[in-house]
Design an enzyme around this catalytic site. Sequence first.
Site, PDB file in Angstrom:
ATOM      1  N   HIS A  86       0.829  -1.198   0.000  1.00  0.00           N
ATOM      2  CA  HIS A  86       0.000   0.000   0.000  1.00  0.00           C
ATOM      3  C   HIS A  86       0.868   1.255   0.000  1.00  0.00           C
ATOM      4  CE1 HIS A  86      -3.095  -2.691   2.270  1.00  0.00           C
ATOM      5  NE2 HIS A  86      -3.276  -2.765   0.961  1.00  0.00           N
ATOM      6  N   GLN A  92       4.248  -0.518   4.616  1.00  0.00           N
ATOM      7  CA  GLN A  92       4.942  -1.710   5.118  1.00  0.00           C
ATOM      8  C   GLN A  92       3.975  -2.893   5.246  1.00  0.00           C
ATOM      9  OE1 GLN A  92       8.174  -1.148   5.404  1.00  0.00           O
ATOM     10  NE2 GLN A  92       8.630   0.665   6.617  1.00  0.00           N
ATOM     11  N   HIS A  93       3.166  -3.118   4.220  1.00  0.00           N
ATOM     12  CA  HIS A  93       2.128  -4.153   4.231  1.00  0.00           C
ATOM     13  C   HIS A  93       2.382  -5.203   3.138  1.00  0.00           C
ATOM     14  CE1 HIS A  93      -0.922  -1.089   6.134  1.00  0.00           C
ATOM     15  NE2 HIS A  93      -0.022  -1.524   6.998  1.00  0.00           N
ATOM     16  N   THR A  94       3.617  -5.614   2.947  1.00  0.00           N
ATOM     17  CA  THR A  94       3.956  -6.457   1.799  1.00  0.00           C
ATOM     18  C   THR A  94       3.303  -7.835   1.860  1.00  0.00           C
ATOM     19  OG1 THR A  94       6.085  -5.341   1.817  1.00  0.00           O
ATOM     20  CG2 THR A  94       5.856  -7.224   0.341  1.00  0.00           C
TER      21      THR A  94
END
Length: 508
Positions: free
Chosen positions: A296, A446-448
């Site tokens: 995101h 930081q939503h990989t």
Amino acid sequence: MNRPDVVVVGAGASGAALAARLSEDPSRTVLVLEAGPVPADMSGFPEDLLDARLVPGAQPGHPAVSTHLVRLTPGQAYVATRGRYLGGSTTVNGGYFIRAREADFARWAQAAGDPLWSYERVLPVMRELENDLDLGDGPLHGDNGPVGVRRTSLTHPAAVAFAEAARSLGYPEEADKNAQEAPGFGAVPSNAVDGRRINTGVSYLLGALNRPNLTVLGGCPVRSVVIEGGRAVGVVCERGGRREVVAAGEVVLCAGAFVSPHLLHLSGIGPARELERVALPVVADLPAVGAALSDHPQVALEWTALEELPEPSGSWLGGALHLTSSKGEEGDLEILQSLVPLAGLVGEAVSVPGAPLAFLASVQTPRRGGRLRTESADPLVAPRIDYGYLETEADKSALRDVVRAVASLVATHVFGAVSSGLVEPASLDDDTALDLWIATHLGTSQHTCGTVPMGTSGDSAVDARGRVHGISGLRVADTSILPTAPLRGPAATAVLIGEVIAKAMREE
């Protein structure tokens, strides 16, 4: 332990949950290998890892995080962080614990070709893993699970102003963001309780360490999986400065969406041509491993307070507004309120006198792009990670939408009771100027996810139960397997993945 039944690689959001659930069966031996420290009790966690007003993951130099140099766009480098401690990123993140949307589960179930991931099937599991301290037991929530969930207080003056501004612009109230209601303004469900960030190492593993069939070792980074005759039979890890092979009946990678695909590559599992290029023997040609990722994009918009506001008391988080972009899926934009200045989040301080506060504005439209490419057979050489942000006009349009939405909120009369306005950007009406500002201020949530996607076709790497295609005895159970990142931050879903895969393994 002599050849445990299961070796779990990583004790983060997914790994801690999976290991704890598997070890509830006394006949199954479980060994967890964690790269970071593993405290024996709560006293082993430094205060800043427990204080929910601080976000250690915002500090690339923090000893509890690992850093990964990535490229958000071809010309923009960025340092992404992940937790390197018992509890993984749940030990250093913001404590945001919002469930994925029903549309996400429908999308994942269709991709996986399995109703295991449908909302109807996962809802009982989501209830079982939580102890909802606000709403208690009911059709949508549980009160007996390991993860305590408390919604953020909206009593801070800035949070009150945010709520009133959202209401004045006609956004609906969303009282329970874990209930699949229409997207709107509401408090943030969090695994921070009474000002304490309760990571999954604490909630799942500390109480289970006395089980004779469970061993959790810290300081043991895994370098590869050992494959013999098409089956995973162990892992290579480092312990005390020495490299050793640990035998296993089954291996489950829960190392996160950066490390799990890299470990697969180093084990000879991935796109054959890419592996051969760096002299890695090919065990299984799976082009989907690392072929793309999902995350995101985010920008921070700071605003100036009219007067010094009080420190937040329980969490750095205020309210959250979810709204829909002009061309996207319902609720695909998120405006998250920080009650701690960005300078404080980066500098490990709750209060920074005179510093502006911020809204974190992100686009959470499900999309895939970029790639993760292994550059060397040496496990200490980091892979190249490209996010592929701003590749399309739709990407740029959605970011413009969310920036303008923040500006509209700050410009309301009611928000003007606490704010003198945005610090930047100065130009909001001109698309070209706004695109330039966004490109130079771009970050990531930081939503990989999605680097080892589940599915049944050639563009997948694992099945619905995390089993790696073509290799027996090997699974992946972390956000790598989600084909796309959810419409909300994935922390709660990462825990759910550990629960779902553990349940599948026990049923098998």
